[in-house]
Design a protein around this motif. Structure first.
Motif, PDB file in Angstrom:
ATOM      1  N   ARG A  10       0.840  -1.198   0.000  1.00 28.16           N
ATOM      2  CA  ARG A  10       0.000   0.000   0.000  1.00 28.16           C
ATOM      3  C   ARG A  10       0.878   1.252   0.000  1.00 28.16           C
ATOM      4  N   VAL A  11       0.471   2.228  -0.790  1.00 25.08           N
ATOM      5  CA  VAL A  11       1.204   3.487  -0.882  1.00 25.08           C
ATOM      6  C   VAL A  11       0.266   4.631  -0.505  1.00 25.08           C
ATOM      7  N   TYR A  12       0.624   5.365   0.539  1.00 22.21           N
ATOM      8  CA  TYR A  12      -0.154   6.514   0.988  1.00 22.21           C
ATOM      9  C   TYR A  12       0.604   7.790   0.626  1.00 22.21           C
ATOM     10  N   LEU A  13       0.048   8.570  -0.286  1.00 21.54           N
ATOM     11  CA  LEU A  13       0.675   9.821  -0.694  1.00 21.54           C
ATOM     12  C   LEU A  13      -0.150  10.985  -0.156  1.00 21.54           C
ATOM     13  N   PHE A  14       0.481  11.828   0.657  1.00 22.87           N
ATOM     14  CA  PHE A  14      -0.204  12.994   1.196  1.00 22.87           C
ATOM     15  C   PHE A  14       0.290  14.247   0.495  1.00 22.87           C
ATOM     16  N   LYS A  15      -0.636  15.154   0.236  1.00 25.09           N
ATOM     17  CA  LYS A  15      -0.336  16.313  -0.609  1.00 25.09           C
ATOM     18  C   LYS A  15       0.604  17.327   0.037  1.00 25.09           C
ATOM     19  N   ASP A  16       0.646  17.358   1.400  1.00 28.26           N
ATOM     20  CA  ASP A  16       1.486  18.340   2.074  1.00 28.26           C
ATOM     21  C   ASP A  16       1.846  17.878   3.481  1.00 28.26           C
ATOM     22  N   ARG A  17       2.650  18.682   4.160  1.00 29.02           N
ATOM     23  CA  ARG A  17       3.126  18.330   5.500  1.00 29.02           C
ATOM     24  C   ARG A  17       1.982  18.210   6.516  1.00 29.02           C
ATOM     25  N   PRO A  18       1.011  19.143   6.539  1.00 27.69           N
ATOM     26  CA  PRO A  18      -0.063  19.029   7.533  1.00 27.69           C
ATOM     27  C   PRO A  18      -0.867  17.735   7.419  1.00 27.69           C
ATOM     28  N   THR A  19      -1.230  17.320   6.197  1.00 32.78           N
ATOM     29  CA  THR A  19      -2.032  16.102   6.045  1.00 32.78           C
ATOM     30  C   THR A  19      -1.201  14.856   6.376  1.00 32.78           C
ATOM     31  N   TYR A  20       0.074  14.905   6.027  1.00 28.27           N
ATOM     32  CA  TYR A  20       1.002  13.800   6.345  1.00 28.27           C
ATOM     33  C   TYR A  20       1.159  13.666   7.859  1.00 28.27           C
ATOM     34  N   ASP A  21       1.409  14.785   8.528  1.00 25.76           N
ATOM     35  CA  ASP A  21       1.563  14.778   9.986  1.00 25.76           C
ATOM     36  C   ASP A  21       0.286  14.319  10.686  1.00 25.76           C
ATOM     37  N   GLU A  22      -0.850  14.801  10.176  1.00 23.94           N
ATOM     38  CA  GLU A  22      -2.142  14.455  10.788  1.00 23.94           C
ATOM     39  C   GLU A  22      -2.387  12.952  10.716  1.00 23.94           C
ATOM     40  N   TYR A  23      -2.098  12.346   9.573  1.00 27.74           N
ATOM     41  CA  TYR A  23      -2.284  10.899   9.422  1.00 27.74           C
ATOM     42  C   TYR A  23      -1.372  10.134  10.384  1.00 27.74           C
ATOM     43  N   HIS A  24      -0.113  10.539  10.451  1.00 21.75           N
ATOM     44  CA  HIS A  24       0.839   9.841  11.307  1.00 21.75           C
ATOM     45  C   HIS A  24       0.429   9.939  12.775  1.00 21.75           C
ATOM     46  N   GLN A  25       0.002  11.119  13.192  1.00 20.17           N
ATOM     47  CA  GLN A  25      -0.401  11.316  14.574  1.00 20.17           C
ATOM     48  C   GLN A  25      -1.627  10.465  14.908  1.00 20.17           C
ATOM     49  N   ALA A  26      -2.599  10.440  13.997  1.00 19.86           N
ATOM     50  CA  ALA A  26      -3.820   9.673  14.227  1.00 19.86           C
ATOM     51  C   ALA A  26      -3.568   8.163  14.209  1.00 19.86           C
ATOM     52  N   THR A  27      -2.630   7.733  13.386  1.00 21.26           N
ATOM     53  CA  THR A  27      -2.357   6.299  13.226  1.00 21.26           C
ATOM     54  C   THR A  27      -1.386   5.755  14.271  1.00 21.26           C
ATOM     55  N   TYR A  28      -0.338   6.532  14.583  1.00 24.47           N
ATOM     56  CA  TYR A  28       0.715   6.039  15.468  1.00 24.47           C
ATOM     57  C   TYR A  28       0.820   6.810  16.795  1.00 24.47           C
ATOM     58  N   GLN A  29      -0.080   7.767  16.999  1.00 23.77           N
ATOM     59  CA  GLN A  29      -0.140   8.555  18.241  1.00 23.77           C
ATOM     60  C   GLN A  29       1.166   9.294  18.561  1.00 23.77           C
ATOM     61  N   LYS A  30       1.864   9.704  17.520  1.00 26.11           N
ATOM     62  CA  LYS A  30       3.073  10.518  17.686  1.00 26.11           C
ATOM     63  C   LYS A  30       3.410  11.166  16.346  1.00 26.11           C
ATOM     64  N   PRO A  31       4.173  12.269  16.378  1.00 24.12           N
ATOM     65  CA  PRO A  31       4.548  12.908  15.113  1.00 24.12           C
ATOM     66  C   PRO A  31       5.571  12.065  14.358  1.00 24.12           C
ATOM     67  N   PRO A  32       5.670  12.187  13.038  1.00 23.79           N
ATOM     68  CA  PRO A  32       6.636  11.397  12.271  1.00 23.79           C
ATOM     69  C   PRO A  32       8.067  11.820  12.580  1.00 23.79           C
ATOM     70  N   SER A  33       8.996  10.903  12.435  1.00 25.18           N
ATOM     71  CA  SER A  33      10.402  11.200  12.701  1.00 25.18           C
ATOM     72  C   SER A  33      11.095  11.846  11.507  1.00 25.18           C
ATOM     73  N   THR A  34      10.427  11.846  10.365  1.00 28.07           N
ATOM     74  CA  THR A  34      10.974  12.447   9.155  1.00 28.07           C
ATOM     75  C   THR A  34       9.871  13.208   8.426  1.00 28.07           C
ATOM     76  N   PRO A  35      10.183  14.347   7.809  1.00 28.95           N
ATOM     77  CA  PRO A  35       9.168  15.099   7.065  1.00 28.95           C
ATOM     78  C   PRO A  35       8.913  14.548   5.667  1.00 28.95           C
ATOM     79  N   PHE A  36       9.693  13.570   5.264  1.00 29.37           N
ATOM     80  CA  PHE A  36       9.627  13.069   3.895  1.00 29.37           C
ATOM     81  C   PHE A  36       8.692  11.869   3.722  1.00 29.37           C
ATOM     82  N   GLY A  37       8.993  10.784   4.393  1.00 34.62           N
ATOM     83  CA  GLY A  37       8.193   9.575   4.246  1.00 34.62           C
ATOM     84  C   GLY A  37       8.927   8.385   4.818  1.00 34.62           C
TER      85      GLY A  37
END
Length: 201
Positions: A10-37
């Motif tokens: 599965r490939v999840y592509l988010f259009k920008d940093r806010p949507t990427y961060d929001e998904y990571h926080q909701a899924t893993y209950q913490k901010p991502p360790s990298t801004p890229f992927g």
């Protein structure tokens, strides 16, 4: 690669940093360790902030392909080989890595005496590779792979390393066999070659 993935990834592509961060926080209950992927091998899932560029997508796509073909791949080659395609294009019908944004930082490390040696890099555990000096480690691994590519040796090195992984866990023996140079001599030549490269963003 000789072995291809047998199950979907599965490939999840988010259009920008806010949507990427929001998904990571909701899924893993913490901010991502990298801004890229990143790639989650256990979940067979790639998650990316595509606003950082398609180089991130190319990088992350390599990980699951490499994991299928070389399950015990060490961190230095896993990231060095994936990073090779962060900036890439076609040459003679094949995907080829080009000089990229990691070069200036590598030049700085080499000139300041803060570079990592090949022997240390190749022997690093995952925690050591991804530690505080991860930026220099990534760059060194990437430009070692670029050196091998540009000298026509990468396509020979990979199967040699994979086949001998049981007895050559770091890849030193495969590097020395394919290049015909002892590791320290190879590193000296590589340093001179890297310092001669230029990057224009």
């Amino acid at each position: 690669f000789t072995k291809k993935p047998e199950k979907p990834i599965r490939v999840y592509l988010f259009k920008d940093r806010p949507t990427y961060d929001e998904y990571h926080q909701a899924t893993y209950q913490k901010p991502p360790s990298t801004p890229f992927g990143f790639y989650m091998s256990g979940e067979r899932k790639m998650v990316m902030n595509i606003s950082t560029g398609t180089g991130t997508l190319a990088h992350e796509l390599v990980h699951p392909l490499l994991a299928e073909d070389f399950p015990e791949v060490p961190s230095w080659f896993n990231e060095g080989f994936a990073s090779l395609y962060e900036q890439s294009g076609e040459r003679n019908g094949k995907m080829t890595g080009f000089v990229n944004w990691r070069l200036p930082g590598l030049h700085k490390a080499l000139k300041s005496g803060k570079a990592v040696s090949f022997r240390d890099l190749l022997g690093f555990s995952a925690s050591q590779f991804y530690g505080e000096e991860r930026g220099v480690n990534y760059a060194t691994a990437r430009y070692l792979c670029l050196y091998l590519q540009e000298h026509g040796q990468l396509i020979r090195f990979y199967p040699e390393f994979r086949a001998g992984r049981k007895d050559d866990r770091t890849g030193v023996a495969a590097l020395e066999k394919v290049t015909g140079k002892k590791l320290e001599a190879l590193e000296a030549e590589w340093r001179e070659w890297v310092l001669g490269l230029r990057y224009n963003d």
